[in-house]
Design a protein around this motif. Structure first.
Motif, PDB file in Angstrom:
ATOM      1  N   LEU A  21      62.921 -16.433 100.488  1.00 57.96           N
ATOM      2  CA  LEU A  21      62.723 -17.358 100.261  1.00 57.96           C
ATOM      3  C   LEU A  21      60.602 -17.364 100.682  1.00 57.96           C
ATOM      4  N   GLU A  22      60.600 -16.625 101.423  1.00 57.33           N
ATOM      5  CA  GLU A  22      59.212 -16.461 101.268  1.00 57.33           C
ATOM      6  C   GLU A  22      58.617 -15.115 100.353  1.00 57.33           C
ATOM      7  N   ASN A  23      58.821 -14.257 100.015  1.00 56.88           N
ATOM      8  CA  ASN A  23      59.048 -13.677  99.257  1.00 56.88           C
ATOM      9  C   ASN A  23      59.330 -12.986  97.466  1.00 56.88           C
ATOM     10  N   LYS A  24      60.238 -13.338  97.229  1.00 54.88           N
ATOM     11  CA  LYS A  24      61.157 -13.876  96.462  1.00 54.88           C
ATOM     12  C   LYS A  24      60.910 -15.286  95.311  1.00 54.88           C
ATOM     13  N   LEU A  25      60.690 -16.308  96.007  1.00 52.96           N
ATOM     14  CA  LEU A  25      60.862 -17.541  95.522  1.00 52.96           C
ATOM     15  C   LEU A  25      59.484 -17.503  95.413  1.00 52.96           C
ATOM     16  N   PHE A  26      58.887 -18.082  94.244  1.00 57.31           N
ATOM     17  CA  PHE A  26      57.861 -18.564  94.247  1.00 57.31           C
ATOM     18  C   PHE A  26      57.438 -20.163  93.714  1.00 57.31           C
ATOM     19  N   GLN A  68      58.012 -22.952  95.577  1.00 57.28           N
ATOM     20  CA  GLN A  68      59.025 -23.604  96.425  1.00 57.28           C
ATOM     21  C   GLN A  68      58.553 -24.294  97.225  1.00 57.28           C
ATOM     22  N   HIS A  69      57.011 -24.022  97.807  1.00 55.07           N
ATOM     23  CA  HIS A  69      57.230 -24.419  99.001  1.00 55.07           C
ATOM     24  C   HIS A  69      57.960 -25.036  99.771  1.00 55.07           C
ATOM     25  N   ILE A  70      58.145 -26.615  99.212  1.00 57.54           N
ATOM     26  CA  ILE A  70      58.615 -27.725  99.438  1.00 57.54           C
ATOM     27  C   ILE A  70      60.698 -27.135  99.681  1.00 57.54           C
ATOM     28  N   ALA A  71      61.223 -26.428  98.461  1.00 59.55           N
ATOM     29  CA  ALA A  71      62.083 -26.169  98.980  1.00 59.55           C
ATOM     30  C   ALA A  71      62.446 -25.178  99.617  1.00 59.55           C
ATOM     31  N   SER A  72      61.756 -24.505  99.803  1.00 63.68           N
ATOM     32  CA  SER A  72      62.046 -23.041 100.502  1.00 63.68           C
ATOM     33  C   SER A  72      61.911 -23.805 102.165  1.00 63.68           C
ATOM     34  N   ARG A  73      60.835 -24.763 102.366  1.00 62.38           N
ATOM     35  CA  ARG A  73      60.922 -25.285 104.258  1.00 62.38           C
ATOM     36  C   ARG A  73      62.181 -25.874 104.273  1.00 62.38           C
TER      37      ARG A  73
END
Length: 338
Positions: free
Chosen positions: A73-78, A80-85
């Motif tokens: 989520l940290e390295n491959k998803l860009f 999207q800080h809300i969705a990742s958390r």
């Protein structure tokens, strides 16, 4: 299975023969017991060998990798800080609970190309050894599986039987419903009982299953909030779930094209999280391009990534803030520039 049955029958036959001969030769009983123990050990080993080579509903094949999901989520998803958390906390909390009260239900919303499908893939890969190829991951798309609006009752019955059969086979099953905004509004209500706080239904517990809904519905509301932040000169990373969640759930509930329009899933609060995916900016598109180049072993560098990102359509037209299609179509554009 047939081999196992043959061995068991052979074992029973041997024990029966030894019991009949016990009065004549007492030592035969100890021999039979020894053979039974040996065969039992063989059967256990045989079963474990099958489990090793064939996917089954055991911890060897289903085991949540929190560290792996967090890193992906940290390295491959860009962007999207809300969705990742939300996704990390929701999945980690659910998979860490051996006795959840209900299935995990996530509803992912946002414009196309923002990462909804990608996140569902990352979740699958973090739980199942076979990833999205696992026989315990089931994907439904509206236009493929439910194409005719006049057959909704048939689809409901089929969907219920499919979910029931797969969860009875493996409690840790995952169901992904893509294109929810194209789905008949009443179809999802057919699976409501499986998402509720029931201990068991017809002897089957659905509490360890995961349901993920993917939809473009609510994308306009999410985008407007992001645009308001940008207009006010605020950093998008300051945006939090509370800035979006209420408006998002209401817009989905009241949108006839959401797939969740007036469904009891929302009315009964059975959706655990409405996960917003923000529109992507130029810098995020560049990150997508660089990631795709890295996956291909392409070392062309930042110049090509910049060319591809600039070729994407943005809005508002004058400011070019957000990519209309996010990172969708990046692969084909990269083919053009390399």
């Amino acid at each position: 299975m047939k081999t196992r049955k043959r061995l068991l029958l052979l074992l029973l036959g041997m024990l029966a023969c030894s019991a009949a001969a016990e009065a004549i030769e007492p030592i035969s009983t100890s021999i039979a017991v020894g053979m039974a123990a040996a065969l039992t050990g063989f059967l256990a080993s045989y079963q474990n060998i099958l489990y090793y080579f064939n996917e089954c509903c055991r911890s060897e094949w289903i085991s949540f990798n929190r560290t792996g999901l967090e890193a992906d989520l940290e390295n491959k998803l860009f962007g999207q800080h809300i969705a990742s958390r939300i996704v990390l906390k929701a999945v980690n909390g659910f998979m860490s609970n051996e006795n959840p009260k209900k299935p995990l239900v996530l509803s992912l919303h946002g414009w196309t190309g923002t990462g909804k499908n990608f996140v569902s893939q990352l979740i699958g890969e973090s739980i199942y050894r076979e990833g999205m190829a696992s026989s315990f991951v089931h994907i439904f798309t509206s236009e493929l599986h439910f194409p005719h609006s006049g057959q909704i009752e048939t689809y409901k019955a089929q969907l219920q039987q499919w979910i029931k059969g797969n969860v009875s086979n493996c409690a840790r099953s995952m169901f992904i419903f893509d294109e929810m905004d194209k789905m008949h509004p009443g179809l999802i209500d057919g699976i409501k009982p499986y998402l509720d706080y029931y201990d068991k239904l017809d002897g089957i517990s659905y509490r360890k299953a995961i349901f993920i809904f993917l939809s473009n519905a609510g994308g306009e509301r999410i985008t407007q909030t992001a645009l308001d932040f940008w207009t006010a000169g605020r950093n998008r990373e300051e945006m939090e779930l509370r800035d979006l969640e209420t408006d998002l759930s209401l817009s989905v509930f009241n949108n006839k094209k959401s797939g969740l329009w007036h469904t009891s899933l929302i009315d009964k609060n059975l959706v655990d999280f409405f996960v917003p995916f923000l529109p992507l900016e130029y810098r995020h598109v560049v990150q997508c391009v660089l990631a795709e180049m890295k996956a291909r072993g392409n070392t062309s560098g930042m110049k090509v990534a910049d060319q591809v990102a600039r070729d994407v359509i943005y809005f508002p037209k004058s400011e070019r803030v957000f990519a209309v299609k996010g990172c969708k179509g990046i692969e084909s554009k990269l083919d053009y520039y390399t």
